[in-house]
Scaffold this active site. Structure first.
Site: not given
Ligand SMILES: NC(=O)C1=CN([C@@H]2O[C@H](COP(=O)(O)OP(=O)(O)OC[C@H]3O[C@@H](n4cnc5c(N)ncnc54)[C@H](O)[C@@H]3O)[C@@H](O)[C@H]2O)C=CC1
Ligand SMILES: O=C(O)C1=N[C@H](C(=O)O)C[C@H](O)C1
Length: 247
Positions: A133, A137
């Protein structure tokens, strides 16, 4: 019409989700929420029917609880969940009469890679997971790698497969990886990467590699929209998008 509130709207994923919801003919984006907002209050005032959470492993459970408290169905992409947290959300969803989907990965390539790896795992002596990644992350190993390892372990156990062979005698630095349900998982953080995973499966004289690469966050959007459209059809807590895809 689904009325959607996006939690984590200013983040990397939240930005894409807002755009995808705005582009969907059967959805209306009614609230963009981020850190510091009163989630329950805004969700109620906005008249939302659904909330999506892409925030942090530290905040996702409380956010899901707040959204359930505000009376909406919830789709969570945030990773870093524990079995105990799942149990608490399952209970809260039942009490609220609402549905929750928590999916570690919404990309079809990743969902299928997890399925293919679990199907193949009983036929090989050795299996290891390498997730790769971007270095911004927060959690390691990835939610996808944990789900992959759990699926592999469950498939091997159901088939009566033996423990993975490993004659390592010393590993003071933990270089053999973290063991998730007995399956070694290795996490790489590298600038330039986005989200990839390889499952290596080995037998004497042969190897199978199951690999998924997400090059852009757009890869998750069809799955997120599908989750929103279907979540209310599944009572209580669903973990993983595979059920919604009939897999
Ligand atoms: N399930 C999936 O397919 C995927 C999951 N993810 C996961 O999504 C999560 C977010 O990833 P990113 O967008 O890259 O992170 P990021 O750090 O870019 O965004 C997180 C956002 O959440 C906000 N935030 C933090 N605490 C908060 C709260 N208490 N209430 C509301 N907003 C709050 C932050 O200010 C920020 O804008 C991670 O856990 C990642 O692993 C990421 C990509 C795909
Ligand atoms: O943090 C990310 O970017 C991603 N998080 C998810 C994970 O923890 O599996 C999904 C994807 O890999 C991107």
């Amino acid at each position: 019409m689904l009325k959607v509130a996006v939690i984590g709207a200013k983040g990397r994923m939240g930005t894409y989700v807002c755009e995808a919801v705005e582009g969907a003919e059967d959805m209306e984006l009614v609230a963009r929420l981020d850190a510091g907002d009163d989630l329950a209050e805004v969700i109620k005032t906005a008249g939302a029917t659904h909330a999506v959470d892409f925030t942090t492993p530290q905040t996702a459970e409380a956010n899901a609880m707040a959204a359930l408290g505000a009376g909406v169905h919830v789709v969570v992409g945030t990773t870093g969940w524990t079995e105990e947290a799942y149990a608490r959300v399952r209970e809260a969803a039942a009490a609220a009469g609402k549905s929750v989907l928590i999916a570690p990965n919404f990309a079809i390539s990743a969902v299928l890679a997890m399925k293919f790896a679990a199907a193949a795992a009983p036929y090989f002596e050795s299996v290891e997971v390498i997730e790769m990644h971007h270095p911004d992350k927060l959690d390691a190993p990835s939610g996808t790698a944990i789900a992959t390892a759990k699926g592999i372990a469950a498939a091997r156990e159901a088939a009566g497969a033996p423990a993975l062979p490993d004659n390592t005698q010393t590993d003071e630095l933990g270089t053999r990886g973290g063991k998730v349900t007995g399956v070694p998982v290795h996490a790489v953080r590298l600038r330039g990467l986005y989200a990839s995973e390889e499952v290596l499966l080995g037998n004497p004289g042969e190897q199978l590699v199951v690999r998924t690469d997400c090059f852009d966050r757009v890869s998750f959007m069809p799955g997120v929209l599908l989750g929103l459209r279907k979540v209310a059809d599944y009572q209580g807590l669903t973990i993983g998008l595979d059920a919604f895809l009939g897999l």
